[in-house]
Design a protein around this motif. Structure first.
Motif, mmCIF file in Angstrom:
data_model
loop_
_atom_site.group_PDB
_atom_site.id
_atom_site.type_symbol
_atom_site.label_atom_id
_atom_site.label_comp_id
_atom_site.label_asym_id
_atom_site.label_seq_id
_atom_site.Cartn_x
_atom_site.Cartn_y
_atom_site.Cartn_z
ATOM 1 N N HIS A 166 67.587 46.669 39.771
ATOM 2 C CA HIS A 166 67.552 47.951 40.477
ATOM 3 C C HIS A 166 66.133 48.483 40.677
ATOM 4 O O HIS A 166 65.967 49.621 41.115
ATOM 5 C CB HIS A 166 68.391 49.036 39.766
ATOM 6 C CG HIS A 166 69.773 48.619 39.398
ATOM 7 N ND1 HIS A 166 70.655 49.461 38.705
ATOM 8 C CD2 HIS A 166 70.456 47.460 39.608
ATOM 9 C CE1 HIS A 166 71.798 48.828 38.504
ATOM 10 N NE2 HIS A 166 71.702 47.615 39.040
ATOM 11 N N THR A 167 65.103 47.726 40.358
ATOM 12 C CA THR A 167 63.730 48.235 40.423
ATOM 13 C C THR A 167 62.951 47.651 41.601
ATOM 14 O O THR A 167 63.290 46.587 42.132
ATOM 15 C CB THR A 167 62.939 47.915 39.138
ATOM 16 O OG1 THR A 167 62.758 46.493 39.040
ATOM 17 C CG2 THR A 167 63.663 48.442 37.918
ATOM 18 N N VAL A 168 61.900 48.363 41.985
ATOM 19 C CA VAL A 168 60.922 47.875 42.954
ATOM 20 C C VAL A 168 59.573 47.923 42.259
ATOM 21 O O VAL A 168 59.211 48.946 41.666
ATOM 22 C CB VAL A 168 60.889 48.744 44.227
ATOM 23 C CG1 VAL A 168 59.775 48.298 45.161
ATOM 24 C CG2 VAL A 168 62.234 48.706 44.940
ATOM 25 N N LYS A 169 58.834 46.824 42.321
ATOM 26 C CA LYS A 169 57.540 46.758 41.631
ATOM 27 C C LYS A 169 56.452 46.345 42.612
ATOM 28 O O LYS A 169 56.671 45.506 43.491
ATOM 29 C CB LYS A 169 57.604 45.773 40.467
ATOM 30 C CG LYS A 169 58.556 46.230 39.364
ATOM 31 C CD LYS A 169 58.674 45.217 38.249
ATOM 32 C CE LYS A 169 59.659 45.705 37.183
ATOM 33 N NZ LYS A 169 59.874 44.702 36.122
ATOM 34 N N ILE A 170 55.281 46.965 42.445
ATOM 35 C CA ILE A 170 54.096 46.629 43.242
ATOM 36 C C ILE A 170 53.058 46.043 42.288
ATOM 37 O O ILE A 170 52.680 46.682 41.304
ATOM 38 C CB ILE A 170 53.490 47.871 43.939
ATOM 39 C CG1 ILE A 170 54.565 48.677 44.671
ATOM 40 C CG2 ILE A 170 52.366 47.439 44.874
ATOM 41 C CD1 ILE A 170 55.092 48.070 45.920
ATOM 42 N N TRP A 171 52.611 44.822 42.585
ATOM 43 C CA TRP A 171 51.630 44.130 41.745
ATOM 44 C C TRP A 171 50.331 43.945 42.517
ATOM 45 O O TRP A 171 50.346 43.612 43.697
ATOM 46 C CB TRP A 171 52.137 42.742 41.343
ATOM 47 C CG TRP A 171 53.518 42.688 40.776
ATOM 48 C CD1 TRP A 171 54.696 42.709 41.474
ATOM 49 C CD2 TRP A 171 53.880 42.586 39.391
ATOM 50 N NE1 TRP A 171 55.760 42.624 40.603
ATOM 51 C CE2 TRP A 171 55.294 42.545 39.334
ATOM 52 C CE3 TRP A 171 53.139 42.519 38.203
ATOM 53 C CZ2 TRP A 171 55.986 42.443 38.124
ATOM 54 C CZ3 TRP A 171 53.826 42.412 37.011
ATOM 55 C CH2 TRP A 171 55.231 42.375 36.975
ATOM 56 N N ASP A 172 49.201 44.143 41.850
ATOM 57 C CA ASP A 172 47.901 43.834 42.431
ATOM 58 C C ASP A 172 47.539 42.415 41.997
ATOM 59 O O ASP A 172 47.376 42.143 40.807
ATOM 60 C CB ASP A 172 46.835 44.823 41.932
ATOM 61 C CG ASP A 172 45.511 44.657 42.666
ATOM 62 O OD1 ASP A 172 45.108 43.509 42.913
ATOM 63 O OD2 ASP A 172 44.874 45.682 42.981
ATOM 64 N N ILE A 173 47.444 41.494 42.945
ATOM 65 C CA ILE A 173 47.229 40.091 42.576
ATOM 66 C C ILE A 173 45.769 39.772 42.297
ATOM 67 O O ILE A 173 45.453 38.684 41.824
ATOM 68 C CB ILE A 173 47.773 39.147 43.668
ATOM 69 C CG1 ILE A 173 47.064 39.372 45.008
ATOM 70 C CG2 ILE A 173 49.278 39.329 43.833
ATOM 71 C CD1 ILE A 173 47.439 38.351 46.067
ATOM 72 N N ARG A 174 44.854 40.726 42.559
ATOM 73 C CA ARG A 174 43.442 40.472 42.244
ATOM 74 C C ARG A 174 43.165 40.695 40.770
ATOM 75 O O ARG A 174 42.315 40.024 40.175
ATOM 76 C CB ARG A 174 42.541 41.385 43.085
ATOM 77 C CG ARG A 174 42.631 41.148 44.578
ATOM 78 C CD ARG A 174 42.050 42.297 45.361
ATOM 79 N NE ARG A 174 42.789 43.530 45.096
ATOM 80 C CZ ARG A 174 42.533 44.687 45.683
ATOM 81 N NH1 ARG A 174 41.553 44.775 46.552
ATOM 82 N NH2 ARG A 174 43.245 45.760 45.398
ATOM 83 N N VAL A 175 43.885 41.647 40.171
ATOM 84 C CA VAL A 175 43.650 41.960 38.758
ATOM 85 C C VAL A 175 44.896 41.658 37.918
ATOM 86 O O VAL A 175 44.931 41.973 36.728
ATOM 87 C CB VAL A 175 43.242 43.440 38.574
ATOM 88 C CG1 VAL A 175 41.865 43.675 39.178
ATOM 89 C CG2 VAL A 175 44.254 44.380 39.205
ATOM 90 N N ASN A 176 45.907 41.022 38.549
ATOM 91 C CA ASN A 176 47.149 40.644 37.846
ATOM 92 C C ASN A 176 47.761 41.813 37.095
ATOM 93 O O ASN A 176 48.072 41.723 35.906
ATOM 94 C CB ASN A 176 46.885 39.486 36.875
ATOM 95 C CG ASN A 176 46.327 38.272 37.583
ATOM 96 O OD1 ASN A 176 46.575 38.085 38.776
ATOM 97 N ND2 ASN A 176 45.563 37.476 36.876
ATOM 98 N N LYS A 177 47.949 42.906 37.809
ATOM 99 C CA LYS A 177 48.376 44.124 37.149
ATOM 100 C C LYS A 177 49.532 44.778 37.896
ATOM 101 O O LYS A 177 49.549 44.799 39.131
ATOM 102 C CB LYS A 177 47.186 45.086 37.123
ATOM 103 C CG LYS A 177 47.294 46.257 36.183
ATOM 104 C CD LYS A 177 45.955 46.984 36.189
ATOM 105 C CE LYS A 177 45.928 48.088 35.153
ATOM 106 N NZ LYS A 177 44.615 48.772 35.153
ATOM 107 N N LEU A 178 50.492 45.298 37.135
ATOM 108 C CA LEU A 178 51.567 46.073 37.731
ATOM 109 C C LEU A 178 51.022 47.446 38.092
ATOM 110 O O LEU A 178 50.556 48.184 37.232
ATOM 111 C CB LEU A 178 52.729 46.206 36.743
ATOM 112 C CG LEU A 178 53.913 47.071 37.203
ATOM 113 C CD1 LEU A 178 54.602 46.454 38.407
ATOM 114 C CD2 LEU A 178 54.896 47.270 36.058
ATOM 115 N N LEU A 179 51.065 47.784 39.390
ATOM 116 C CA LEU A 179 50.512 49.058 39.855
ATOM 117 C C LEU A 179 51.551 50.165 39.867
ATOM 118 O O LEU A 179 51.299 51.277 39.415
ATOM 119 C CB LEU A 179 49.952 48.918 41.272
ATOM 120 C CG LEU A 179 48.641 48.169 41.467
ATOM 121 C CD1 LEU A 179 48.245 48.234 42.936
ATOM 122 C CD2 LEU A 179 47.545 48.761 40.605
#
Length: 361
Positions: A166-179
């Motif tokens: 049920h979730t939506v996640k945005i990841w920054d692939i330059r710093v490998n971080k969940l935003l």
């Protein structure tokens, strides 16, 4: 089905797959249409009233998604055989497979510059692949659910995942971080689509709703209720002024947006300056740059088009069936493909259209 937006205009129904069609996508120039099916094949169609097509046995299990690279030269396919395959559209041949997933691969998408592929699987991982060295260069794991769908944002710095949890996640692939981590749906999220500006994300869920997220402010701004069952797919138009959604209620809904004053050309010009994976962060990239959850308490504007939009569905829509008689024979094994081959007529037509478009532009 190929629909025409003009009133009473004919729609074309292309008949060729022998099982459920799971994914369709236009090439960037719009002169080729790829479709994936549970019959383990991928078809390439010329989207006109003749509907010439070419079929190839792409995988050893149902194919879940197809995706063209931004330049139209490559096609990525994802399958329940746990692999992603990449095909060259101009040279008419299979290029390579990507194997690292341990369960069905549900989706694979190219980055805007074509240097990366993101994939998601029922093994509860999201993987980033380098198309140059064919290696997995990043891995995001989830211990609760798996992602049904993944997509790059327009400048290629972040990915969004639609979760079965049920979730939506945005990841920054330059710093490998969940935003950003949104918990705004009460059912599995099946699809997401970025607005071309990169500032908004629309989501489709089995709870029967669509949600529009403002990524710059990190909040839910609209809940859209129009479908009477699970919503399986959603997609913004190229310029972002429209989006479509499709669901289990057998309806395709067309929506109009009013997000940005930016024109389509302005958006593309801005994003082209920042296509590369290793570009430094830009002020217009997604902020804040630290993870923060979003609960369902947020007040949003609810929109139900059933109240004021005429249903254009008719009991007898003017549909023309186009049978694919000329594409029942599969391509020979990849190892035996030579110059020309069965793809030649289709690909020559495609290449001519590509060259013609290039000359015009």
């Amino acid at each position: 089905m190929l629909w025409n937006f003009k009133p009473q205009a004919r729609a074309f129904r292309y008949v060729g797959h022998k099982d459920v069609v799971t994914s369709v996508q236009f090439s960037p120039l719009g002169n080729l249409l790829a479709s994936a099916s549970r019959d383990r094949t991928v078809r390439l169609w010329i989207p006109d009233k003749r509907g010439k097509s070419s079929e190839f046995k792409a995988h050893t299990a149902p194919v879940r998604s197809v995706d063209f690279s931004a330049d139209g030269q490559f096609l990525a396919t994802a399958s329940e055989d746990k692999s992603i395959k990449v095909w060259n559209m101009y040279r008419q041949r299979f290029l390579y497979s990507l194997y690292r997933h341990t369960h069905w691969v549900r989706c694979a998408k190219f980055s805007p510059d074509g240097r990366l592929i993101v994939s998601c699987s029922e093994d509860k991982t999201i993987k980033i692949w380098d198309t140059t060295n064919k290696q997995c260069v990043n891995n995001f794991s989830d211990f609760v659910g798996f992602a049904n769908f993944v997509a790059f944002n327009p400048n290629g710095t972040c990915i969004a995942s639609a979760g079965s949890d049920h979730t939506v996640k945005i990841w920054d692939i330059r710093v490998n971080k969940l935003l950003q981590h949104y918990q705004v749906h009460s059912g599995g999220v099946n699809c997401v689509s970025f607005h071309p500006s990169g500032n908004y994300l629309i989501t489709a869920s089995s709870d029967g709703t669509l949600k529009i997220l403002d990524l710059l402010e990190g909040r839910l701004i609209y809940t859209l209720q129009g479908h009477t069952g699970p919503v399986f797919t959603v997609s913004f138009s190229k310029g972002g002024e429209l989006f479509t959604s499709g669901g289990a209620d057998a309806q395709v809904l067309l929506w109009r947006t009013n997000f940005d004053e930016l024109t389509c050309k302005d958006i593309f010009k801005r994003n082209l300056k920042r296509l590369h994976f290793d570009s430094p962060p830009h002020l217009l990239d997604i902020y804040p740059r630290t993870p923060h959850p979003h609960e369902r308490k947020v007040e949003t504007v609810e929109i139900n088009p059933k109240l004021d939009v005429i249903d254009l569905q008719t009991s007898t829509p003017p549909v023309v069936d186009i049978l694919s008689f000329d594409s029942t024979t599969c391509l020979p094994p990849v190892s035996s493909w030579g110059p020309g081959g069965q793809w030649k007529p289709l690909l020559e037509l495609y290449q001519r259209k590509v060259r013609r478009s290039a000359d015009i532009s």
